[in-house]
Design a protein around this motif. Structure first.
Motif, short mmCIF file in Angstrom:
data_model
loop_
_atom_site.label_atom_id
_atom_site.label_comp_id
_atom_site.label_asym_id
_atom_site.label_seq_id
_atom_site.Cartn_x
_atom_site.Cartn_y
_atom_site.Cartn_z
N ARG A 187 41.30 53.19 -24.88
CA ARG A 187 40.09 54.36 -23.71
C ARG A 187 40.60 53.75 -22.08
O ARG A 187 41.19 54.32 -21.22
N LEU A 194 35.83 58.20 -26.73
CA LEU A 194 36.12 57.71 -28.03
C LEU A 194 34.97 57.67 -29.13
O LEU A 194 34.29 58.48 -28.89
N GLU A 217 42.36 55.87 -18.16
CA GLU A 217 40.86 56.01 -17.84
C GLU A 217 41.97 55.60 -16.12
O GLU A 217 41.87 56.08 -15.64
N HIS A 228 40.80 64.65 -16.16
CA HIS A 228 41.08 64.71 -17.36
C HIS A 228 39.56 63.54 -18.72
O HIS A 228 39.13 62.64 -17.86
N GLU A 229 39.45 64.53 -19.49
CA GLU A 229 37.90 63.83 -19.94
C GLU A 229 38.66 62.52 -20.96
O GLU A 229 39.69 63.26 -22.21
N VAL A 230 37.93 62.03 -21.71
CA VAL A 230 38.71 60.30 -22.12
C VAL A 230 37.36 59.84 -22.91
O VAL A 230 36.61 59.65 -22.31
N TYR A 243 41.99 65.13 -22.75
CA TYR A 243 41.07 65.78 -23.00
C TYR A 243 41.52 66.83 -22.07
O TYR A 243 40.56 66.46 -20.68
#
Lengths: 297, 97
Positions: free
Chosen positions: B32, B50, B36, B46-48, B7
């Motif tokens: 994920r 799960l 990253e 960015h925000e990663v 995101y």
């Protein structure tokens, strides 16, 4: 192979590097291992929630960006962070929220409760339950739908308008909007609670009324029976009087009968004596007649 | 189901969205980490994350922030709550992009 044992110092040093923005690729791998070590505890919590019919959305791992920001924002160490893994449950209203949290306290004995409704964090209102499974804290966010909507708006505006909005920053206009709406949500939910308390009181009163009505029915039945008995009293009295007369009459009859019996017995005795007299007379007459027949011959 | 979301916060939009079966948790975690590491190499912030939800709809309900824009969120809130509706009528005076 996921590493499950980490020293507190190792993790806190990693936190320091993330905080300073000086982390390397191996730091990211170590952080990944650390996050994965919460997997079993997370699974246990989510399983318990699903078994009780809840539909949580799980966050298997807090993002690196969020972890780094939290470390910069607060004086917390990485090893102390309680929301590395967790989940969120959105319920209909504040009453359901309280009921669910009460159940979670039973499901997860020793869980810590952070109630951000009375003391909101920059307008953010929710209850966070921190369950600890095998030494791993797992955060369960329990939000009402109104609290959730507010949080979504707050988070999104932090994303696209100003990252500081979530923590009390941003323009006066937007901060005022979030403050006013948060207070409105609080007021609305207070009314919800009052409404629910009133509903519970009404429900209790209705139950009491129903019990009272049942008692009243019984009392009415007793009253009706008593009334009928009361109406029947003169008749009963009359009947009693007649009964007494009848009894007296019966006593008289009994006396008469006893008198008659005496008379009867006396009569019988007289009759026996009379028969005996007659028999004597007849016997004497027959004897006298035989004598006369003998004299004539 | 497990959902992997990359995101972009400042733009308020999803860059990567992948879903995995519950049995593919390890793969989801590896994916994920892969994103990253890649972002770190490129210097992108960015925000990663799960997330695990019963369905995509359930995910949308609890994490609208990733899927809706600010105006959409306010409209959604306004549809259900008078307070947000009133605010929208008056106008926030802020460009939500």
């Amino acid at each position: 192979m996921i590493k499950n044992a980490f020293s507190k110092t190792q993790i806190d040093r990693l936190g320091d590097r993330l905080k300073g923005g000086s982390h390397t690729e191996s730091d990211l791998r170590l952080l990944d291992d650390y996050r994965r070590s919460f997997g079993e505890a997370y699974e246990a919590v989510v399983r318990t929630l699903r078994q009780r019919g809840e539909v949580p959305t799980g966050r298997l791992a807090k993002s690196t960006v969020s972890i780094a920001e939290k470390l910069r924002r607060e004086s917390i160490r990485l090893s102390q962070m309680q929301d590395i893994a967790g989940c969120r449950i959105v319920v209909g209203n504040v009453v359901e929220q309280e009921q669910l949290v009460a159940s979670l306290k039973t499901d997860f004995p020793g869980a810590t409760l952070i109630d951000r409704r009375d003391n909101p964090s920059f307008g953010y209102r929710a209850i966070h339950v921190i369950a600890v499974i095998s030494g791993k804290p797992i955060e369960i966010q329990v939000r009402s739908s109104l609290q959730h909507m507010w949080a979504e708006v707050s988070e999104k505006s932090s994303d696209v308008l100003d990252p500081t909005i979530k923590y009390g920053g941003g323009s006066d206009v937007w901060r005022n909007f979030l403050t006013v709406t948060s207070e409105s949500v609080a007021a609305c939910e207070e009314l919800e609670k009052e409404g629910n308390a009133f509903y519970e009181r009404v429900k209790k009163t209705v139950a009491e009324l129903a019990a009272h009505e049942e008692l009243e029915k019984k009392a009415n039945a007793i009253y009706e029976t008593a009334k009928k008995a009361d109406a029947a009293l003169p008749e009963l009295h009359e009947f009693g009087h007649e009964l007494q007369e009848l009894r007296a009459s019966l006593e008289g009859l009994k006396g008469d009968l006893e008198g008659h019996e005496q008379v009867n017995q006396e009569t019988r005795r007289k009759l026996v004596r009379l028969r005996n007299v007659i028999a004597d007379l007849l016997s004497r007459a027959i004897s006298d007649l035989d004598k006369l027949k003998g004299e004539k011959q | 189901m497990i959902f992997l979301i990359e995101y972009n916060r400042s733009q308020g939009r999803i860059v990567t969205f992948r879903d995995f079966d519950d049995s593919q948790r390890r793969e989801a975690e590896d994916a994920r980490l892969g994103i990253e590491l890649d972002l770190n190499r490129k210097g992108i912030d960015h925000e990663v994350v799960l997330l695990e939800a019963a369905s995509k709809d359930a995910l949308h309900r609890t994490h609208q922030r990733y899927f809706a824009d600010l105006t959409g969120l306010l409209k959604s809130a306004g549809g259900q709550n008078e307070w947000a509706g009133r605010w929208e009528e008056k106008g926030s005076g802020v460009d939500s992009r």
